[in-house]
Design an enzyme around this catalytic site. Structure first.
Site, short mmCIF file in Angstrom:
data_model
loop_
_atom_site.label_atom_id
_atom_site.label_comp_id
_atom_site.label_asym_id
_atom_site.label_seq_id
_atom_site.Cartn_x
_atom_site.Cartn_y
_atom_site.Cartn_z
N ASP A 15 0.88 -1.15 0.00
CA ASP A 15 0.00 0.00 0.00
C ASP A 15 0.93 1.21 0.00
O ASP A 15 2.12 1.09 0.31
CB ASP A 15 -0.89 -0.04 1.26
CG ASP A 15 -1.75 1.19 1.39
OD1 ASP A 15 -2.46 1.52 0.42
OD2 ASP A 15 -1.71 1.82 2.46
N ASP A 17 -0.02 5.06 1.04
CA ASP A 17 -0.23 6.01 2.13
C ASP A 17 -0.37 5.29 3.47
O ASP A 17 -1.22 4.42 3.62
CB ASP A 17 -1.48 6.85 1.85
CG ASP A 17 -1.35 7.63 0.56
OD1 ASP A 17 -0.43 8.45 0.46
OD2 ASP A 17 -2.17 7.40 -0.37
N ASP A 171 -1.19 -1.03 6.05
CA ASP A 171 -1.49 -0.45 7.36
C ASP A 171 -2.97 -0.44 7.68
O ASP A 171 -3.35 -0.38 8.85
CB ASP A 171 -0.95 0.98 7.46
CG ASP A 171 -1.73 1.95 6.60
OD1 ASP A 171 -2.20 2.98 7.12
OD2 ASP A 171 -1.89 1.69 5.39
#
Length: 195
Positions: A15, A17, A171
């Site tokens: 991922d 961001d 995250d």
């Protein structure tokens, strides 16, 4: 470095961001300012719960939930412009950057993001690592967003690596659910700060 699960992986999928780039505070500030212009206050809790969703999906959901009439393209463009203004203050996530440095050149990398391609390329370029990624799968490159496995499966397909041989760095809960649904091993990246 973050500990990795056991296994021999043929590709790393990241991922962007909150995983590679500590840009969640900049994203949240851009959302706050943009939505404030439309008379809506986005809570930090909802922002993080929706991490990984494409911008247009978030705006459509807010319109539906709250009877708003925000024009999708205009609001997305405004939020993106504000994010780009704030991006120079973002930094990399050290534990993830260490894995990128360590494995670069040995196995292929992909970014799998709910953000637009311009936002992803700007974030990676700001860290000087855009050229390390073989594939970018961004908003608009898939039909169903995370938590659907489609974005991760698309990246595996573009890299030519079976899903079970991919390791995902993520995250957000939606992204972790998507990676697990794709049959991929996952490293949960702790968020550096919230609040």
């Amino acid at each position: 470095m973050l500990p990795l699960p056991a296994g021999e992986f043929q590709a790393y999928l990241f991922d962007c961001d909150g995983t590679i780039v500590d840009s969640m505070p900049q994203h949240y500030a851009a959302w706050q300012q943009t939505l404030d212009e439309w008379g809506y206050a986005l809570s930090e809790e909802l922002f993080y719960a929706w991490a990984g969703r494409p911008n247009a999906d978030i705006i459509a959901e807010l319109n539906q939930r709250h009877g708003l009439t925000m024009p999708l393209a205009e609001v997305v463009a405004r939020r993106e412009a504000l994010f780009h203004e704030l991006l120079p203050t973002a930094t990399g996530i050290p534990g993830v950057l260490a894995h990128i440095d360590d494995a670069h050149g040995r196995i292929p990398f992909a970014v799998v993001s709910g953000s637009t391609r311009p936002a992803v390329t700007a974030s990676l370029d700001a860290l000087g690592i855009l050229d390390r990624f073989d594939v970018l799968v961004c908003a608009g490159d898939y039909t169903r967003a995370k938590p659907d496995p489609e974005p991760f499966l698309r990246a595996a397909e573009l890299l030519g690596v079976p899903p079970q041989d991919c390791l995902v760095f993520e995250d957000a809960d939606l992204g972790i659910a998507a990676a697990e649904a794709a049959g991929m091993a996952v490293v949960r990246v702790p968020q550096p700060r919230r609040g």
